[in-house]
Design an enzyme around this catalytic site. Structure first.
Site, PDB file in Angstrom:
ATOM      1  NE  ARG A   1       1.035  -7.718  11.297  1.00 10.47           N
ATOM      2  CZ  ARG A   1       0.865  -6.884  10.286  1.00 10.47           C
ATOM      3  NH1 ARG A   1       1.776  -5.980  10.022  1.00 10.47           N
ATOM      4  NH2 ARG A   1      -0.204  -6.976   9.508  1.00 10.47           N
TER       5      ARG A   1
ATOM      6  CG  ASP B   1      -1.273   4.871   4.931  1.00  7.68           C
ATOM      7  OD1 ASP B   1      -1.910   3.869   4.557  1.00  7.68           O
ATOM      8  OD2 ASP B   1      -0.110   4.811   5.369  1.00  7.68           O
ATOM      9  CD  GLU B   2      -2.346   1.821   8.242  1.00  7.43           C
ATOM     10  OE1 GLU B   2      -3.392   1.150   8.278  1.00  7.43           O
ATOM     11  OE2 GLU B   2      -1.216   1.306   8.227  1.00  7.43           O
TER      12      GLU B   2
ATOM     13  CE  LYS C   1      -0.784   0.379   4.993  1.00  7.79           C
ATOM     14  NZ  LYS C   1      -0.055   1.624   5.169  1.00  7.79           N
ATOM     15  CB  THR C   2       4.004   2.264   1.732  1.00 10.83           C
ATOM     16  OG1 THR C   2       3.472   1.954   3.027  1.00 10.83           O
ATOM     17  CG2 THR C   2       4.844   3.524   1.820  1.00 10.83           C
TER      18      THR C   2
ATOM     19  CD  GLN D   1      -3.652  -5.026   8.360  1.00 10.69           C
ATOM     20  OE1 GLN D   1      -2.687  -4.968   9.106  1.00 10.69           O
ATOM     21  NE2 GLN D   1      -3.557  -4.844   7.048  1.00 10.69           N
TER      22      GLN D   1
END
Length: 760
Positions: free
Chosen positions: A629, A217-218, A33-34, A250
């Protein structure tokens, strides 16, 4: 331009090159995503659709903002320092520094962290002669922050009972105290910015016209006020195009006010037609993703996605059931040793737990085994007591009327200024309506003399530091305040002494990163203040393009940096050690090998989730974050009994274990319930069995796919409901039903033998 778009997968390419319309990018864990966010900005600028000044990009951590700027810097031959890319708090701070007159603030206002805010509340309660037993400061802090994050002031809150009315009075008194001292808490940064934009139409229209592209973002972590702020800047969707990136699976910060419903609200209110799912995972192997996908499919009201990978199934997810928490910890240690013996770096082994209380037994086992470890999520650098002392002195150099800073160091090191002297000073300050610093002349006797010496010390340091560069100024403050002397002669405080000296290096690094000239006077007033351009009786719009170094002195900017960034944790901190952390702290991190401990009912999911609305779904999202993770190996462990809160508790298995696909698991202990079983061989000794199990699991999946032809995550089209995604399959071949998310048409369960679905 082609170089910019090279190596993007089809979904990433579609997201990056979308037209300037509202979009929701559903970005799964490890899906890049970044990269999509930064490439989107670079593509807009490179193709002439946007200028650097017309882009607003907001995220949640300083680390993420810096990474975005660094990546953009490598993509574009431009100076990006003036771009509005940062956290919600950082961007609002920038806005308020520029438009401080409209906000009713001094330009050099100071920012309080959580502990400073709590101290300020305690001071206000004492001034109001309110018993903390009746109105605990922490409860009032939560009440104030919760109200501000909802966009509410004390006067907006109704008091249906005497206690609530009193809380609102204390809220108003606290706000008045902060305004008098020129300090802001974190929630106030966003609320004050929102209020200025709401009431000042010319200013609001200026920024709406300026920011034609707003990237978030997020998005799943936004709270109610942050969403309102975004809607205001985008003109409720009529001005700037909003490019929202998030993952509803998330969303794990409901306890902080995050509202996962903002994602659904955004798609509805902005009439989002561009919903792109980033489902290609570049982090984890297939068995890990299968566990994540099947677990999270049990949550309802999802936007729906299914992570996939080209990396193969990899190792199975190993599950170990111990007799008690001591044996669980010992097993974790032995497995970690095996991983290290087979070449794993210690820093690539993470041990996660749902509750901090679990770490004690794990730390003891690691210490006894001689394995170095780092507990991630402890006190940040700028939150350590000795560092906060130094920052308080620096704050007084910048603003001597900051009462919180004054009280922290007036008797540190000890100067014979005790509680009675401070009580006299606070009474004088209240009577004269002055800051503590300004009220010192009104205190008589020995107390007044000692206080006057402290004021004289601060004044002499302020005068002497005038021409000094910031690092030299910090060093002078550490010396003349006697903070260094306080720790120098005590070997037990060697680490504290080192932390104090680190502040000098932090100041030097800050000047370098922010572009301040080394010769810039450390305590100079705001640069170019005479060049401010006022429009419509207030807004200094020309300053919006200036970096903060042109508006603030290096000292003010450094103090702002210390409060906003607070030395954000780095997982490794340069040490090759095992990483211990809560699952909440693990979000955003990734490791080759991950242990998730305490997989027991009442612990994970936490027992509190049963009494909270959507509590179990939040816990399931937390488990989903924990699973994703892991890159290569994932271990789950549980104990039949555990010492918690001083009591031995007998545990049952977490229901989450029953939601994982059997084909992806390897139980290292017999699965049936019962007594204690002898410890198994190390999982490394089971390699041949595991390889055979991998092959069998792969064949079973292939058989299932051939039988049904359908799978969760498929994009489909229905003649009546439109485009949707299969969330879950139920039943057997010949009698198969699909739970499908059709976006605006909602969730539907269709019989696949009747429904005419087209696979997209």
């Amino acid at each position: 331009m082609q170089d910019l778009l090279d190596n993007l997968n089809p979904e990433q390419l579609a997201a990056v090159t979308l037209p300037a319309q509202h979009a929701m990018i559903l970005a799964g864990a490890g899906s890049g995503k970044t990269r999509v966010l930064t490439t989107r900005i670079a593509w807009l600028i490179q193709t002439g659709q946007a200028s650097p000044g017309s882009v607003l990009a907001v995220t949640f951590t300083n680390k993420a903002a810096k990474e975005m700027l660094a990546r953009l810097g490598s993509m574009l031959p431009l100076n990006l320092r003036g771009m509005w890319i940062g956290t919600f708090h950082g961007l609002c701070n920038r806005f308020l520094r520029t438009h401080h007159m409209d906000a009713g603030l001094p330009q050099s206002f100071q920012i309080m962290d959580s502990s400073d805010q709590l101290a300020a509340i305690k001071r206000m309660l004492k001034a109001q002669q309110i018993s903390e037993e009746r109105y605990p400061a922490k409860d009032l802090q939560h009440y104030i922050n919760h109200a501000k994050e909802a966009g509410l002031r004390a006067q907006n809150l109704s008091g249906h009972d005497p206690r609530t009315r009193k809380l609102n009075e204390l809220f108003a008194a606290y706000d008045a105290q902060c305004q008098r001292e020129g300090v802001l808490d974190f929630a106030e940064l966003l609320l004050r910015c929102y209020e200025v934009l709401l009431r000042n139409q010319p200013l609001r229209e200026h920024y709406q016209a300026r920011f034609r592209h707003i990237l978030v973002d997020e998005f799943q972590d936004t709270n109610d006020l942050q969403y309102k702020w975004l809607k205001l800047l985008s003109g409720e969707g009529r001005a700037g195009a909003v490019f929202a990136v998030g993952d509803d699976d998330q969303s794990i910060y409901a306890f902080r006010g995050a509202n996962v419903g903002n994602m659904l609200d955004f798609t509805r209110e902005y009439q989002v037609n561009n919903l792109i799912k980033l489902e290609q995972n570049y982090r984890s192997h297939g068995n890990i993703l299968d566990c994540a996908n099947q677990l999270i499919a049990n949550n309802s009201a999802r936007l729906g996605k299914d992570l996939r990978t080209d990396a193969g199934h990899g190792e199975p997810v190993r599950i170990y059931e111990a007799q008690n928490d001591l044996q669980e910890a010992q097993w974790v240690v032995e497995e970690a040793k095996n991983l290290i013996a087979h070449g794993a770096a210690r820093r690539e082994i993470a041990i996660l737990y749902r509750s901090n209380a679990q770490s004690r037994v794990l730390e003891h086992a690691l210490f006894s085994a001689g394995l170095p470890y780092h507990v991630y999520g402890g006190l940040r650098f700028f939150q350590r007591a000795e560092v906060k002392h130094a920052v308080a002195y620096l704050s007084l150099m910048d603003n001597p009327h900051n009462d919180s800073a004054f009280l922290r160091v007036v008797n540190t090191p000890a100067r014979g200024i005790g509680p009675k002297a401070l009580e006299q000073l606070q009474d004088a300050a209240q009577q004269q309506n002055l800051s503590l610093y300004a009220a010192v002349p009104y205190v008589a006797g020995k107390a007044g003399a000692n206080l006057a010496k402290f004021v004289s010390l601060i004044e002499s340091m302020r005068f002497a530091s005038g021409p000094m560069p910031l690092p030299e100024m910090v060093e002078q403050v550490l010396q003349q305040s006697a903070l260094l002397t306080m720790y120098e002669n005590d070997e037990e405080h060697a680490d504290k002494l080192e932390n104090l000296r680190q502040i000098i290096g932090a100041a030097r690094l800050f000047l370098s990163e922010e572009g301040y000239a080394r010769e810039h006077p450390a305590c100079a007033g705001p640069a170019l203040s005479s060049d401010l351009v006022e429009i419509d009786n207030g807004p200094q719009l020309d300053d919006a393009d200036k970096p903060l170094r042109m508006l603030l002195s290096p000292l003010t900017a450094f103090l702002q940096h210390a409060a906003l960034e607070a030395g954000e944790n780095q997982a490794l901190q340069g040490q090759d050690a095992l990483q211990l952390m809560t699952v909440h702290a693990a979000k955003g991190l990734e490791f080759d090998n991950v242990f998730i401990t305490g997989m027991e009912a009442g612990l994970f999911p936490h027992e509190n989730s049963a009494s909270e609305r959507d509590g179990l779904e939040e816990e399931r999202r937390l488990m989903y974050v924990a699973i994703t993770r892991a890159r290569d190996r994932l271990y789950l462990s549980l104990a039949q009994s555990r010492m918690l809160n001083g009591q031995q508790r007998y545990q049952t298995r977490s229901g989450f274990l029953d939601e994982l696909p059997e084909a992806a698991l390897k139980w290292l202990t017999p699965r049936q319930n019962g007594g204690w079983f002898a410890p198994p061989k190390s999982s490394w000794d089971l390699a041949q069995d595991l390889a055979a199990d991998d092959l069998l699991a792969q064949r079973m999946r292939q058989a299932d796919d051939a039988r049904s032809g359908w799978r969760a995550g498929q994009n489909v089209r229905h003649s009546r409901f439109g485009d949707g995604v299969i969330v879950k399959l139920e039943g057997e071949a010949g009698n198969l039903r699909a739970k499908i998310n059709f976006g605006a048409e909602g969730m539907r369960v269709l019989d696949l033998s009747i429904a005419k679905l087209e696979v997209l």
